[in-house]
Scaffold this motif. Structure first.
Motif, PDB file in Angstrom:
ATOM      1  N   PRO A  14      -7.812 -25.849  27.350  1.00 35.82           N
ATOM      2  CA  PRO A  14      -7.010 -26.198  26.188  1.00 35.82           C
ATOM      3  C   PRO A  14      -7.936 -26.646  25.054  1.00 35.82           C
ATOM      4  O   PRO A  14      -9.126 -26.891  25.281  1.00 35.82           O
ATOM      5  CB  PRO A  14      -6.166 -27.369  26.695  1.00 35.82           C
ATOM      6  CG  PRO A  14      -7.029 -28.023  27.725  1.00 35.82           C
ATOM      7  CD  PRO A  14      -7.792 -26.893  28.373  1.00 35.82           C
ATOM      8  N   PRO A  15      -7.417 -26.785  23.852  1.00 33.54           N
ATOM      9  CA  PRO A  15      -8.228 -27.371  22.781  1.00 33.54           C
ATOM     10  C   PRO A  15      -8.684 -28.784  23.158  1.00 33.54           C
ATOM     11  O   PRO A  15      -8.004 -29.483  23.928  1.00 33.54           O
ATOM     12  CB  PRO A  15      -7.265 -27.409  21.582  1.00 33.54           C
ATOM     13  CG  PRO A  15      -6.251 -26.345  21.876  1.00 33.54           C
ATOM     14  CD  PRO A  15      -6.096 -26.361  23.379  1.00 33.54           C
ATOM     15  N   LEU A  20      -8.218 -34.182  25.881  1.00 35.73           N
ATOM     16  CA  LEU A  20      -8.362 -35.634  25.865  1.00 35.73           C
ATOM     17  C   LEU A  20      -7.003 -36.322  25.973  1.00 35.73           C
ATOM     18  O   LEU A  20      -6.844 -37.298  26.718  1.00 35.73           O
ATOM     19  CB  LEU A  20      -9.091 -36.076  24.598  1.00 35.73           C
ATOM     20  CG  LEU A  20     -10.532 -35.578  24.465  1.00 35.73           C
ATOM     21  CD1 LEU A  20     -11.085 -35.933  23.095  1.00 35.73           C
ATOM     22  CD2 LEU A  20     -11.414 -36.128  25.573  1.00 35.73           C
ATOM     23  N   ARG A  21      -6.008 -35.828  25.258  1.00 36.45           N
ATOM     24  CA  ARG A  21      -4.661 -36.401  25.293  1.00 36.45           C
ATOM     25  C   ARG A  21      -4.026 -36.241  26.674  1.00 36.45           C
ATOM     26  O   ARG A  21      -3.438 -37.175  27.218  1.00 36.45           O
ATOM     27  CB  ARG A  21      -3.776 -35.733  24.238  1.00 36.45           C
ATOM     28  CG  ARG A  21      -2.315 -36.177  24.273  1.00 36.45           C
ATOM     29  CD  ARG A  21      -1.446 -35.339  23.347  1.00 36.45           C
ATOM     30  NE  ARG A  21      -1.567 -33.906  23.558  1.00 36.45           N
ATOM     31  CZ  ARG A  21      -0.941 -33.220  24.515  1.00 36.45           C
ATOM     32  NH1 ARG A  21      -0.159 -33.838  25.379  1.00 36.45           N
ATOM     33  NH2 ARG A  21      -1.105 -31.910  24.626  1.00 36.45           N
ATOM     34  N   LEU A  22      -4.168 -35.063  27.254  1.00 39.40           N
ATOM     35  CA  LEU A  22      -3.566 -34.808  28.564  1.00 39.40           C
ATOM     36  C   LEU A  22      -4.176 -35.696  29.637  1.00 39.40           C
ATOM     37  O   LEU A  22      -3.461 -36.218  30.502  1.00 39.40           O
ATOM     38  CB  LEU A  22      -3.704 -33.335  28.928  1.00 39.40           C
ATOM     39  CG  LEU A  22      -2.953 -32.855  30.157  1.00 39.40           C
ATOM     40  CD1 LEU A  22      -1.462 -33.160  30.053  1.00 39.40           C
ATOM     41  CD2 LEU A  22      -3.156 -31.369  30.343  1.00 39.40           C
ATOM     42  N   ARG A  23      -5.474 -35.891  29.589  1.00 35.00           N
ATOM     43  CA  ARG A  23      -6.110 -36.810  30.547  1.00 35.00           C
ATOM     44  C   ARG A  23      -5.497 -38.199  30.423  1.00 35.00           C
ATOM     45  O   ARG A  23      -5.102 -38.804  31.414  1.00 35.00           O
ATOM     46  CB  ARG A  23      -7.623 -36.905  30.300  1.00 35.00           C
ATOM     47  CG  ARG A  23      -8.432 -35.746  30.830  1.00 35.00           C
ATOM     48  CD  ARG A  23      -9.926 -36.079  30.774  1.00 35.00           C
ATOM     49  NE  ARG A  23     -10.227 -37.260  31.581  1.00 35.00           N
ATOM     50  CZ  ARG A  23     -10.473 -37.241  32.900  1.00 35.00           C
ATOM     51  NH1 ARG A  23     -10.466 -36.106  33.560  1.00 35.00           N
ATOM     52  NH2 ARG A  23     -10.749 -38.350  33.539  1.00 35.00           N
ATOM     53  N   LEU A  24      -5.430 -38.691  29.219  1.00 34.72           N
ATOM     54  CA  LEU A  24      -4.935 -40.046  28.981  1.00 34.72           C
ATOM     55  C   LEU A  24      -3.455 -40.182  29.340  1.00 34.72           C
ATOM     56  O   LEU A  24      -3.062 -41.083  30.081  1.00 34.72           O
ATOM     57  CB  LEU A  24      -5.164 -40.409  27.512  1.00 34.72           C
ATOM     58  CG  LEU A  24      -4.929 -41.849  27.111  1.00 34.72           C
ATOM     59  CD1 LEU A  24      -5.879 -42.778  27.858  1.00 34.72           C
ATOM     60  CD2 LEU A  24      -5.125 -42.001  25.614  1.00 34.72           C
ATOM     61  N   ASP A  25      -2.632 -39.265  28.860  1.00 33.11           N
ATOM     62  CA  ASP A  25      -1.177 -39.362  29.050  1.00 33.11           C
ATOM     63  C   ASP A  25      -0.738 -39.090  30.484  1.00 33.11           C
ATOM     64  O   ASP A  25       0.350 -39.485  30.880  1.00 33.11           O
ATOM     65  CB  ASP A  25      -0.446 -38.413  28.100  1.00 33.11           C
ATOM     66  CG  ASP A  25      -0.575 -38.824  26.646  1.00 33.11           C
ATOM     67  OD1 ASP A  25      -1.088 -39.934  26.373  1.00 33.11           O
ATOM     68  OD2 ASP A  25      -0.185 -38.027  25.771  1.00 33.11           O
ATOM     69  N   PRO A  30      -9.727 -42.138  30.510  1.00 35.72           N
ATOM     70  CA  PRO A  30      -9.998 -41.600  29.169  1.00 35.72           C
ATOM     71  C   PRO A  30     -11.448 -41.149  29.049  1.00 35.72           C
ATOM     72  O   PRO A  30     -12.343 -41.708  29.689  1.00 35.72           O
ATOM     73  CB  PRO A  30      -9.710 -42.785  28.249  1.00 35.72           C
ATOM     74  CG  PRO A  30      -9.778 -43.995  29.108  1.00 35.72           C
ATOM     75  CD  PRO A  30      -9.470 -43.570  30.507  1.00 35.72           C
ATOM     76  N   LYS A  31     -11.671 -40.131  28.243  1.00 39.45           N
ATOM     77  CA  LYS A  31     -13.015 -39.627  27.968  1.00 39.45           C
ATOM     78  C   LYS A  31     -13.184 -39.522  26.458  1.00 39.45           C
ATOM     79  O   LYS A  31     -12.220 -39.340  25.718  1.00 39.45           O
ATOM     80  CB  LYS A  31     -13.238 -38.252  28.611  1.00 39.45           C
ATOM     81  CG  LYS A  31     -13.105 -38.254  30.132  1.00 39.45           C
ATOM     82  CD  LYS A  31     -14.120 -39.160  30.782  1.00 39.45           C
ATOM     83  CE  LYS A  31     -13.927 -39.259  32.283  1.00 39.45           C
ATOM     84  NZ  LYS A  31     -14.587 -40.395  32.866  1.00 39.45           N
ATOM     85  N   ASN A  32     -14.440 -39.587  26.007  1.00 41.71           N
ATOM     86  CA  ASN A  32     -14.691 -39.444  24.576  1.00 41.71           C
ATOM     87  C   ASN A  32     -14.870 -37.961  24.226  1.00 41.71           C
ATOM     88  O   ASN A  32     -14.870 -37.101  25.114  1.00 41.71           O
ATOM     89  CB  ASN A  32     -15.896 -40.295  24.135  1.00 41.71           C
ATOM     90  CG  ASN A  32     -17.191 -39.863  24.797  1.00 41.71           C
ATOM     91  OD1 ASN A  32     -17.467 -38.677  24.963  1.00 41.71           O
ATOM     92  ND2 ASN A  32     -18.018 -40.837  25.175  1.00 41.71           N
ATOM     93  N   ALA A  37     -15.923 -32.286  25.334  1.00 45.49           N
ATOM     94  CA  ALA A  37     -16.548 -31.022  24.928  1.00 45.49           C
ATOM     95  C   ALA A  37     -17.418 -30.477  26.053  1.00 45.49           C
ATOM     96  O   ALA A  37     -17.419 -29.272  26.327  1.00 45.49           O
ATOM     97  CB  ALA A  37     -17.368 -31.221  23.653  1.00 45.49           C
ATOM     98  N   GLY A  38     -18.135 -31.347  26.744  1.00 41.54           N
ATOM     99  CA  GLY A  38     -18.949 -30.917  27.875  1.00 41.54           C
ATOM    100  C   GLY A  38     -18.104 -30.371  29.007  1.00 41.54           C
ATOM    101  O   GLY A  38     -18.462 -29.381  29.650  1.00 41.54           O
ATOM    102  N   ALA A  39     -16.952 -30.993  29.246  1.00 43.17           N
ATOM    103  CA  ALA A  39     -16.050 -30.515  30.301  1.00 43.17           C
ATOM    104  C   ALA A  39     -15.524 -29.120  29.962  1.00 43.17           C
ATOM    105  O   ALA A  39     -15.437 -28.254  30.827  1.00 43.17           O
ATOM    106  CB  ALA A  39     -14.882 -31.482  30.480  1.00 43.17           C
TER     107      ALA A  39
END
Length: 145
Positions: A14-15, A20-25, A30-32, A37-39
Motif C-alpha cells: 500500500p502507499p 503506517l496508518r494500518l499498522r497503528l489502527d 507504530p513505525k516512523n 519506507a524500508g518495509a
C-alpha cells in the motif's frame, strides 16, 4: 473463505501513509516514515486489500531471501473489517506466492499475536515450542545510548 465482493486483493504494498496508518489502527506497533519506507521496498512480496471506496483495510508481506527462508510479517486488518476473510485472503496469497516462486522445502515462519493464532493454525502453522524458542532483540536507535 473467499474474499467478500466489497474488497479487492492487490499485489504490492500500500502507499506509505496507509501502511503506517494500518499498522497503528490495527494494533501493531507504530513505525516512523523511514521504517515504513524500508518495509515497503525491502519486502520479498506484499499484498494489500482495499474496500469499495479504495481505502486500504488489510495487508501482509513476506520478508525473505528468495531461496529458503521466508518471514510472514505485518499481517493487519482494520478492526471494523475483521471477520470478513481479509486476513485469510492476504495470507493465502502470500503462501501461494511462496509456493510458486520458492524452491521446495522453503522455511516459512511468523510470529503470531494471540488473535491471529487460529488463522495461522488453519493454514498448517505450528508452534515451534518446546523444540525451539522464539526470541527477539530490540536494538537502540543510533545516538540514543
Amino acid at each position: 473463505m473467499p474474499l467478500h465482493r466489497d474488497y479487492r486483493l492487490l499485489d504490492g504494498p500500500p502507499p506509505l501513509a496507509d501502511y503506517l496508518r494500518l499498522r497503528l489502527d490495527s494494533g501493531l506497533s507504530p513505525k516512523n516514515e523511514a521504517q515504513g519506507a524500508g518495509a515497503l521496498t525491502g519486502s520479498w512480496t506484499f499484498r494489500h486489500v482495499v474496500d469499495t471506496a479504495g481505502d486500504v483495510v488489510g495487508m501482509g508481506r513476506v520478508i525473505g531471501d528468495g531461496a529458503w527462508y521466508f518471514l510472514i510479517a505485518d499481517m493487519a486488518t482494520l478492526p471494523g473489517h475483521q471477520g470478513r476473510g481479509i486476513g485469510g485472503a492476504v495470507l493465502d496469497a502470500l503462501l501461494a506466492h511462496i509456493a510458486e516462486h520458492a524452491p521446495s522445502g522453503a522455511y516459512v515462519t511468523l510470529t503470531a499475536d494471540p488473535p491471529g493464532r487460529r488463522l495461522y493454525e488453519q493454514r498448517g502453522f505450528v508452534d515451534v515450542a518446546p523444540g525451539r524458542t522464539g526470541m527477539h532483540l530490540v536494538t537502540a536507535a543510533p545516538g540514543s545510548r
